[in-house]
Design an enzyme around this catalytic site. Structure first.
Site, mmCIF file in Angstrom:
data_model
loop_
_atom_site.group_PDB
_atom_site.id
_atom_site.type_symbol
_atom_site.label_atom_id
_atom_site.label_comp_id
_atom_site.label_asym_id
_atom_site.label_seq_id
_atom_site.Cartn_x
_atom_site.Cartn_y
_atom_site.Cartn_z
ATOM 1 N N GLY A 141 0.789 -1.308 0.066
ATOM 2 C CA GLY A 141 -0.545 -0.018 -0.258
ATOM 3 C C GLY A 141 0.617 0.936 0.390
ATOM 4 O O GLY A 141 0.574 2.427 0.494
ATOM 5 N N PRO A 195 13.627 21.360 -19.076
ATOM 6 C CA PRO A 195 11.774 22.243 -19.310
ATOM 7 C C PRO A 195 11.524 21.115 -19.251
ATOM 8 O O PRO A 195 11.473 20.447 -20.362
ATOM 9 C CB PRO A 195 12.676 23.528 -20.439
ATOM 10 C CG PRO A 195 13.355 22.840 -21.047
ATOM 11 C CD PRO A 195 14.457 22.057 -20.674
ATOM 12 N N LYS A 238 5.472 22.117 -10.904
ATOM 13 C CA LYS A 238 7.274 21.483 -10.729
ATOM 14 C C LYS A 238 6.947 22.307 -13.009
ATOM 15 O O LYS A 238 5.956 21.671 -13.706
ATOM 16 C CB LYS A 238 7.217 19.974 -11.009
ATOM 17 C CG LYS A 238 8.676 20.326 -11.696
ATOM 18 C CD LYS A 238 8.852 18.638 -11.147
ATOM 19 C CE LYS A 238 10.229 17.974 -12.140
ATOM 20 N NZ LYS A 238 10.574 16.404 -12.318
ATOM 21 N N ALA A 279 8.732 14.028 -6.656
ATOM 22 C CA ALA A 279 8.731 15.176 -7.939
ATOM 23 C C ALA A 279 8.190 13.683 -8.562
ATOM 24 O O ALA A 279 7.881 13.136 -8.832
ATOM 25 C CB ALA A 279 10.054 15.403 -8.401
ATOM 26 N N VAL A 311 2.330 -10.036 5.211
ATOM 27 C CA VAL A 311 2.389 -11.294 4.466
ATOM 28 C C VAL A 311 3.685 -11.779 5.159
ATOM 29 O O VAL A 311 4.648 -11.662 5.183
ATOM 30 C CB VAL A 311 2.391 -11.525 2.933
ATOM 31 C CG1 VAL A 311 2.955 -12.724 2.505
ATOM 32 C CG2 VAL A 311 1.469 -10.253 2.228
ATOM 33 N N THR A 350 11.435 9.652 -12.102
ATOM 34 C CA THR A 350 10.510 8.997 -13.730
ATOM 35 C C THR A 350 9.830 7.513 -12.994
ATOM 36 O O THR A 350 8.977 6.675 -13.441
ATOM 37 C CB THR A 350 11.484 8.220 -14.638
ATOM 38 O OG1 THR A 350 12.675 8.152 -14.224
ATOM 39 C CG2 THR A 350 11.326 9.968 -15.693
ATOM 40 N N SER A 386 0.893 -3.506 4.802
ATOM 41 C CA SER A 386 1.573 -3.149 6.767
ATOM 42 C C SER A 386 2.077 -2.073 7.436
ATOM 43 O O SER A 386 2.962 -1.830 7.412
ATOM 44 C CB SER A 386 2.371 -4.579 6.866
ATOM 45 O OG SER A 386 3.049 -4.482 7.679
ATOM 46 N N VAL A 412 9.181 8.457 0.068
ATOM 47 C CA VAL A 412 9.534 9.643 -0.835
ATOM 48 C C VAL A 412 8.964 9.276 -2.447
ATOM 49 O O VAL A 412 8.621 8.236 -2.188
ATOM 50 C CB VAL A 412 11.298 9.099 -0.689
ATOM 51 C CG1 VAL A 412 11.872 10.127 0.157
ATOM 52 C CG2 VAL A 412 12.021 8.250 -1.343
ATOM 53 N N ALA A 431 2.244 3.583 -5.145
ATOM 54 C CA ALA A 431 2.040 2.326 -6.650
ATOM 55 C C ALA A 431 1.279 1.164 -5.445
ATOM 56 O O ALA A 431 -0.190 1.359 -6.408
ATOM 57 C CB ALA A 431 3.460 1.038 -6.781
HETATM 58 C C1 LIG Z 1 15.984 7.954 -2.501
HETATM 59 C C2 LIG Z 1 14.505 7.696 -2.832
HETATM 60 C C3 LIG Z 1 13.878 8.724 -3.932
HETATM 61 C C4 LIG Z 1 12.906 8.688 -5.379
HETATM 62 N N1 LIG Z 1 12.371 9.841 -5.460
HETATM 63 C C5 LIG Z 1 11.190 10.234 -6.057
HETATM 64 C C6 LIG Z 1 10.836 10.670 -6.636
HETATM 65 O O1 LIG Z 1 11.099 12.575 -6.664
HETATM 66 N N2 LIG Z 1 9.923 10.579 -8.282
HETATM 67 C C7 LIG Z 1 9.497 9.655 -8.313
HETATM 68 O O2 LIG Z 1 8.534 9.226 -9.316
HETATM 69 N N3 LIG Z 1 10.022 8.585 -7.517
HETATM 70 C C8 LIG Z 1 11.292 8.727 -6.801
HETATM 71 N N4 LIG Z 1 10.794 7.459 -5.715
HETATM 72 C C9 LIG Z 1 10.699 5.925 -5.810
HETATM 73 C C10 LIG Z 1 9.054 5.761 -5.286
HETATM 74 O O3 LIG Z 1 9.300 6.232 -4.044
HETATM 75 C C11 LIG Z 1 8.617 4.731 -5.581
HETATM 76 O O4 LIG Z 1 8.392 4.645 -7.013
HETATM 77 C C12 LIG Z 1 6.937 5.260 -5.195
HETATM 78 O O5 LIG Z 1 7.113 5.992 -4.055
HETATM 79 C C13 LIG Z 1 6.515 3.957 -4.881
HETATM 80 O O6 LIG Z 1 6.845 2.553 -4.495
HETATM 81 P P1 LIG Z 1 6.093 1.023 -3.587
HETATM 82 O O7 LIG Z 1 4.874 1.199 -3.643
HETATM 83 O O8 LIG Z 1 6.767 0.416 -4.574
HETATM 84 O O9 LIG Z 1 6.767 0.627 -2.431
HETATM 85 P P2 LIG Z 1 6.622 1.067 -1.013
HETATM 86 O O10 LIG Z 1 6.812 2.827 -0.879
HETATM 87 O O11 LIG Z 1 7.870 0.625 -0.478
HETATM 88 O O12 LIG Z 1 5.492 0.022 -0.458
HETATM 89 C C14 LIG Z 1 5.224 -1.091 -0.318
HETATM 90 C C15 LIG Z 1 4.325 -1.256 0.056
HETATM 91 O O13 LIG Z 1 4.587 -2.786 0.920
HETATM 92 C C16 LIG Z 1 4.392 -3.026 1.812
HETATM 93 N N5 LIG Z 1 4.558 -4.218 2.132
HETATM 94 C C17 LIG Z 1 6.127 -4.615 2.158
HETATM 95 N N6 LIG Z 1 6.419 -6.037 2.707
HETATM 96 C C18 LIG Z 1 4.696 -6.400 3.163
HETATM 97 C C19 LIG Z 1 4.659 -7.883 3.726
HETATM 98 N N7 LIG Z 1 5.445 -8.643 3.607
HETATM 99 N N8 LIG Z 1 4.264 -7.659 4.069
HETATM 100 C C20 LIG Z 1 2.354 -6.828 3.638
HETATM 101 N N9 LIG Z 1 2.912 -5.368 3.035
HETATM 102 C C21 LIG Z 1 3.855 -5.434 3.039
HETATM 103 C C22 LIG Z 1 4.359 -2.103 2.358
HETATM 104 O O14 LIG Z 1 4.156 -2.078 3.830
HETATM 105 C C23 LIG Z 1 3.914 -0.635 1.525
HETATM 106 O O15 LIG Z 1 2.986 -0.464 2.042
HETATM 107 C C24 LIG Z 1 11.952 7.670 -5.183
HETATM 108 C C25 LIG Z 1 12.586 6.729 -4.673
HETATM 109 C C26 LIG Z 1 13.657 6.251 -3.893
HETATM 110 C C27 LIG Z 1 14.072 5.109 -2.997
#
Ligand SMILES: Cc1cc2nc3c(=O)[nH]c(=O)nc-3n(C[C@H](O)[C@H](O)[C@H](O)COP(=O)(O)OP(=O)(O)OC[C@H]3O[C@@H](n4cnc5c(N)ncnc54)[C@H](O)[C@@H]3O)c2cc1C
Length: 504
Positions: A16, A99, A81, A53, A188, A347, A42, A50, A19
């Site tokens: 959650g 830009p 932006k 942008a 999980v 991205t 979880s 994070v 993504a």
């Molecule tokens: C340093 C950094 C800077 C970034 N800056 C940007 C930016 O400026 N612009 C941009 O577009 N993107 C940026 N990103 C990427 C962006 O943060 C991610 O693409 C976005 O947050 C999506 O993350 P996610 O949902 O895939 O993963 P996460 O945010 O890690 O979410 C994972 C989810 O899975 C759950 N989960 C994991 N394991 C379990 C389990 N065992 N049981 C139940 N639930 C579980 C967690 O609780 C959480 O809800 C950045 C990433 C990083 C690392």
């Protein structure tokens, strides 16, 4: 009306973060309550937290959901932006603006950059990005949406947002739950597969509950619980091209005025982002751990903040690369579970968006025809590799003296990127063998901004003496400067049109 008896009845999203909730909202919008959508997350594990942008297509994601700009901007403490200011990427003291939108408006069939190049080779020091409306606005911290008249220079900019990703996930959660998505809180601990097909049957939570579904979306972040740990889809490592593998992150109080752009400042072994939101400024130092230690990286960040730190520095570790198969069996991975490209060009959330769009186009039925996965994986690989190459250009085309940067300048690069650079360097031609996210304006910004200056320009520019290239460029710059003054400041625009939120 007869329906496909084998249509999907249930989808489970694991994770959650941004993504997970973007996927849940888009599925709820597309299929309503006709497919049961469950999201498992979880709180104990949390999110990366994070991702602030973005690039302009995020507007169409919100629009498809029916989320208006005012609702979005106020709910997420967003600011606007116009692009990214790169500081210190060519030489240590250089600066350029990438830009959104175009560089000016072409005034002839010969591309504007050829006329600029002719002047440049004749000694005119005016930077190429001075032909950008985005930069003209950004220079004075001004903002307003483009006008809807292609003959007006004020139509040549585009924009995206900076926003609080946690608040965005909350907004999308409300949206998705209101449309029938069921959220399950739980960790999980196990994943069960059907013996014959190898498809995922259900996930088991720490308290013993099971969540079964016809199809699974792995949004579990770097853990990649389903796609990698269960299905072993494989990971292609790109750290030899994109060597930064850590970030230290620390928000701070805002500077006195809100800049309508992200800043990316190169340091001795990486770079630092600066992202202004209405409520605070996001900052992070992305670096290569074999060239600088964590403590020094954090010290560099602290020393360069614009305002008082809000909290302690937080360390994140990652690896550039992509999942070999983003879709395997009855599971597709979206977000960090599918791979990671560092945030230099903002991205990641865009890749979440396009993965969701692709999933909706290729949604399988319960036969799980492998053609769906095949096409998803083909298109995803092409998209991600083209973005990867654009990022590599930033590292490769530098003239900085530090060992990290010299190693980046000397590294072998992917063949397609080498092909592009060869054609640009020789003839200022922008060639693109595949469809890609970043278009000519972006490549021009990075090439010319980082000092990749072609040896020659289009001969047609000299064969058309009736076109006053130098005069037209001058006029364009003056027009943009004057047009920029008709826009309000970024602060005033937000204050006039959106409530300024009080808390992060
Ligand atoms: C340093 C950094 C800077 C970034 N800056 C940007 C930016 O400026 N612009 C941009 O577009 N993107 C940026 N990103 C990427 C962006 O943060 C991610 O693409 C976005 O947050 C999506 O993350 P996610 O949902 O895939 O993963 P996460 O945010 O890690 O979410 C994972 C989810 O899975 C759950 N989960 C994991 N394991 C379990 C389990 N065992 N049981 C139940 N639930 C579980 C967690 O609780 C959480 O809800 C950045 C990433 C990083 C690392």
């Amino acid at each position: 009306m007869t329906q496909n008896p084998d249509r999907l009845r249930s989808i489970a999203i694991i994770g959650g973060g941004s993504a997970g909730w973007m996927t849940a909202a888009a599925l709820a919008n597309a299929v309503g309550r006709n497919i049961a959508v469950t999201l498992v997350e979880s709180e104990e594990i949390g999110t990366v937290g994070v991702g602030e942008a973005t690039i302009p297509p995020i507007k169409s994601f919100n629009a498809q959901l029916g989320i208006g700009e005012a609702e979005f901007v106020t709910a997420t403490n967003a600011s606007f932006k116009l692009g990214i200011e790169f500081v210190g990427w060519g030489t240590s003291d250089s600066r350029y603006f990438h830009p959104f939108g175009t560089h000016g408006a072409d005034f002839d069939r010969v591309g504007l950059h050829h006329y600029w190049l002719r002047e440049h080779l004749n000694g005119d020091p005016t930077p190429f990005d001075d032909c950008s409306m985005c930069k003209a606005l950004a220079r004075d911290n001004r903002f307003g949406p483009p006008v809807d008249n292609p003959r007006d220079v004020r139509s040549t900019h585009a924009y995206a947002y900076h926003f609080d990703a946690g608040l965005y996930a909350r907004l999308l959660r409300r949206y998705a739950e209101a449309r029938g998505v069921v959220r399950v809180e739980g960790r999980v601990v196990d994943v069960a597969r059907e013996p014959a097909s190898g498809n995922i049957a259900h996930v088991r939570l720490a308290d013993g509950r099971e969540v079964a579904a016809d199809f699974f979306v792995d949004c579990s972040g770097f853990a990649a619980l389903l796609i990698e740990r269960t299905l072993g889809a494989g990971h292609e490592d790109w750290t030899h091209w994109l060597p930064c593998d850590r970030a230290v992150v620390m928000p701070c109080a805002n500077a006195p005025s809100l800049t309508p752009y992200t800043r990316a400042t190169a340091h001795r072994a990486g770079w630092q982002w600066r992202i202004p939101l209405q409520s605070r400024q996001g900052n992070g130092h992305v670096y290569c751990s074999s060239h600088i230690g964590d403590d020094e990286a954090a010290a560099v960040l602290r020393a360069t903040l614009d305002g008082a730190p809000l909290g302690e520095p937080r360390l994140l570790k990652f690896k550039a690369g992509r999942r070999k198969r983003a879709w395997s069996h009855n599971c597709v991975s979206i977000g960090l579970a599918s791979g990671f490209l560092e945030p230099l060009e903002s991205t990641s959330l865009h890749l979440v968006q396009t993965s969701i769009e692709r999933l909706l186009l290729l949604l399988p039925d319960r036969h799980h025809d492998p053609l769906n996965a095949e096409e998803f994986n083909r298109a995803t690989i092409n998209e991600v590799e083209r973005i990867r190459d654009f990022l590599i250009l930033h590292y490769h085309a530098n003239r900085r003296p530090e060992p990290f940067w010299r190693a980046c300048a000397a590294m072998p690069i992917p063949d397609e990127l080498a092909y592009k650079i060869k054609h640009f360097t020789a003839h200022a031609r922008l060639v693109s063998p595949h469809d890609e996210l970043f278009r000519n304006a972006s490549w021009l910004a990075a090439y010319l901004g980082q000092g990749v200056i072609p040896l020659s320009y289009d001969q047609l520019a000299d064969a058309r003496p009736h076109v006053d290239g130098a005069g037209q460029l001058r006029k364009l710059r003056e027009l943009m400067r004057a047009a920029a003054e008709t826009f309000p400041t970024h602060d005033a625009y937000i204050a006039r049109h959106f409530r300024v939120a009080q808390s992060a």
